[in-house]
Design an enzyme around this catalytic site. Sequence first.
Site, mmCIF file in Angstrom:
data_model
loop_
_atom_site.group_PDB
_atom_site.id
_atom_site.type_symbol
_atom_site.label_atom_id
_atom_site.label_comp_id
_atom_site.label_asym_id
_atom_site.label_seq_id
_atom_site.Cartn_x
_atom_site.Cartn_y
_atom_site.Cartn_z
ATOM 1 N N TYR A 140 0.822 -1.212 0.000
ATOM 2 C CA TYR A 140 0.000 0.000 0.000
ATOM 3 C C TYR A 140 0.857 1.265 0.000
ATOM 4 O O TYR A 140 0.445 2.300 -0.514
ATOM 5 C CB TYR A 140 -0.894 0.032 1.240
ATOM 6 C CG TYR A 140 -2.213 -0.667 1.072
ATOM 7 C CD1 TYR A 140 -2.270 -2.052 0.947
ATOM 8 C CD2 TYR A 140 -3.399 0.047 1.055
ATOM 9 C CE1 TYR A 140 -3.485 -2.697 0.816
ATOM 10 C CE2 TYR A 140 -4.619 -0.591 0.929
ATOM 11 C CZ TYR A 140 -4.661 -1.953 0.815
ATOM 12 O OH TYR A 140 -5.863 -2.585 0.687
ATOM 13 N N LYS A 148 2.780 -15.328 3.178
ATOM 14 C CA LYS A 148 3.089 -16.125 1.979
ATOM 15 C C LYS A 148 4.589 -16.445 2.016
ATOM 16 O O LYS A 148 5.348 -16.140 1.092
ATOM 17 C CB LYS A 148 2.686 -15.297 0.734
ATOM 18 C CG LYS A 148 2.683 -16.065 -0.566
ATOM 19 C CD LYS A 148 1.587 -17.111 -0.689
ATOM 20 C CE LYS A 148 1.777 -17.931 -1.942
ATOM 21 N NZ LYS A 148 0.886 -19.109 -1.998
ATOM 22 N N ASP A 198 -3.229 -18.249 1.078
ATOM 23 C CA ASP A 198 -4.179 -18.957 0.205
ATOM 24 C C ASP A 198 -4.923 -20.028 0.998
ATOM 25 O O ASP A 198 -6.131 -20.198 0.882
ATOM 26 C CB ASP A 198 -3.480 -19.539 -1.035
ATOM 27 C CG ASP A 198 -2.191 -20.287 -0.719
ATOM 28 O OD1 ASP A 198 -1.717 -20.231 0.434
ATOM 29 O OD2 ASP A 198 -1.646 -20.934 -1.637
ATOM 30 N N ASP A 227 -6.646 -6.932 4.077
ATOM 31 C CA ASP A 227 -7.731 -6.296 3.324
ATOM 32 C C ASP A 227 -8.615 -7.364 2.687
ATOM 33 O O ASP A 227 -9.837 -7.346 2.804
ATOM 34 C CB ASP A 227 -7.131 -5.386 2.243
ATOM 35 C CG ASP A 227 -8.209 -4.728 1.400
ATOM 36 O OD1 ASP A 227 -9.211 -4.260 1.967
ATOM 37 O OD2 ASP A 227 -8.059 -4.698 0.166
ATOM 38 N N ASP A 233 -12.617 -8.886 3.990
ATOM 39 C CA ASP A 233 -13.841 -8.884 3.177
ATOM 40 C C ASP A 233 -14.445 -10.284 3.122
ATOM 41 O O ASP A 233 -15.657 -10.463 3.220
ATOM 42 C CB ASP A 233 -13.552 -8.415 1.735
ATOM 43 C CG ASP A 233 -13.848 -6.929 1.537
ATOM 44 O OD1 ASP A 233 -13.753 -6.176 2.524
ATOM 45 O OD2 ASP A 233 -14.187 -6.528 0.404
HETATM 46 C C1 IPM Z 1 -10.645 -1.160 3.473
HETATM 47 C C2 IPM Z 1 -10.774 -0.616 2.075
HETATM 48 C C3 IPM Z 1 -9.607 0.308 1.769
HETATM 49 C C4 IPM Z 1 -8.335 -0.502 1.904
HETATM 50 C C5 IPM Z 1 -9.685 1.003 0.418
HETATM 51 C C6 IPM Z 1 -10.967 1.767 0.233
HETATM 52 C C7 IPM Z 1 -8.499 1.909 0.170
HETATM 53 O O1 IPM Z 1 -10.878 -1.646 1.158
HETATM 54 O O2 IPM Z 1 -10.598 -0.359 4.424
HETATM 55 O O3 IPM Z 1 -10.604 -2.381 3.632
HETATM 56 O O4 IPM Z 1 -7.920 -1.176 0.950
HETATM 57 O O5 IPM Z 1 -7.737 -0.464 2.964
HETATM 58 MG MG MG Z 2 -11.061 -3.566 2.050
#
Ligand code: IPM
Ligand code: MG
Length: 362
Positions: free
Chosen positions: A140, A195, A227, A251, A255
């Site tokens: 990042y 990884k 993975d 990240d 999700d």
């Molecule tokens: C999160 C989001 C952010 C990230 C994006 C919007 C930059 O996906 O907070 O998980 O990747 O950190």
């Molecule tokens: Mg995210």
Amino acid sequence: MKNIAILLGDGVSTEILSSAVSVLDKVNEVYKLNLNYTYAPIGGRAYEETGTPLPDKTVDICLKSDAVLLGSVGDWKYDKLPPELRPEKALLGIRKKLNLFANLRPVKVFEELAFASPLKPEILKNTDIMIIRELTGDVYFGEPKGITTKKTYDNRTIRVGYNNMIYDEDEIGRIALSAFECAQKRNKKVCCVDKANVLDVSRLFREVTKEVSKDFKDVELSFMYVDNCAMQLVLNPRQFDVILTGNIFGDILSDEASAICGSLGMLPSASLSDGKTPYMYEPIHGSAPDIAGKNTVNPIATILSAAMMLKYSFGEFGAHDSIYNAVKSVLKEGYRTTDICRENDRLVSTDKITDLIVNKIN
Ligand code: IPM
Ligand code: MG
């Protein structure tokens, strides 16, 4: 006085924040917390108002506050802007400016919503994970980065893009420490996800994590490739207590973890620093511009983020628990926003579910 900076972003941001503020107002009254809010724009909203997604004034307001509550940023309409003007840049920028290196993403399923998960109830039951995602390093922020050109062997000029996945041992050490300290207060297990079979940076991540673990004899440390972790999260999420991982893996895995809880609209997060700068709280979901202004968005992730703020920034455990229990009891009564609603549930708007939650707090 507890000063809270409220960062208004894009899409559903204003709706979810206004819900969270209604809930905060109520606990403020009941628990006499002396909360004070200062609003500031961020992301696309700030770009529209000031020409930059992260104005100095916004950063200043955050730095002078005791805690920061953020809605969400981003809108497709800004996709064509240069990278430094895009809303996401502001989010990364504020995380860096406030030195918020430890992102805590709790993954816990309300049993009332188990049906909304794509996983079978017996697999999901009792899942309770804390993902600790490093937030200020990795690809990042790694340098060098960019898009440039190169010559091929047959003398064509082609484009090449690159980012640097990089962590130094201090960065790894402090996030590992956060993970072990957190695990000590939970089920005393840390799974370091990386990884290391391919990446040098992961091998260092492992080494330093092992060194830190020596001071935490009561915490069991294990390692897993990312993975495999993605697979294990759907096969047997219950095996995890604390997941310690870097920025990009965290990240992606968070999700995935939120989806197994049934809806992105449910999961809060806290981003912590070394204590010298205020912590920030935000839902893990995005700004959902497609449903903005419709009074349909699920405000619970943001309400729970506000609850985390009361706990982590202000040590107000009673107020935290009362918000959590209010959410739980409203869900138990069958009230749902569209994202978590089934045929026989009571479908309600953002405002309505907020009122119901507020009224449970007393
Ligand atoms: C999160 C989001 C952010 C990230 C994006 C919007 C930059 O996906 O907070 O998980 O990747 O950190
Ligand atoms: Mg995210």
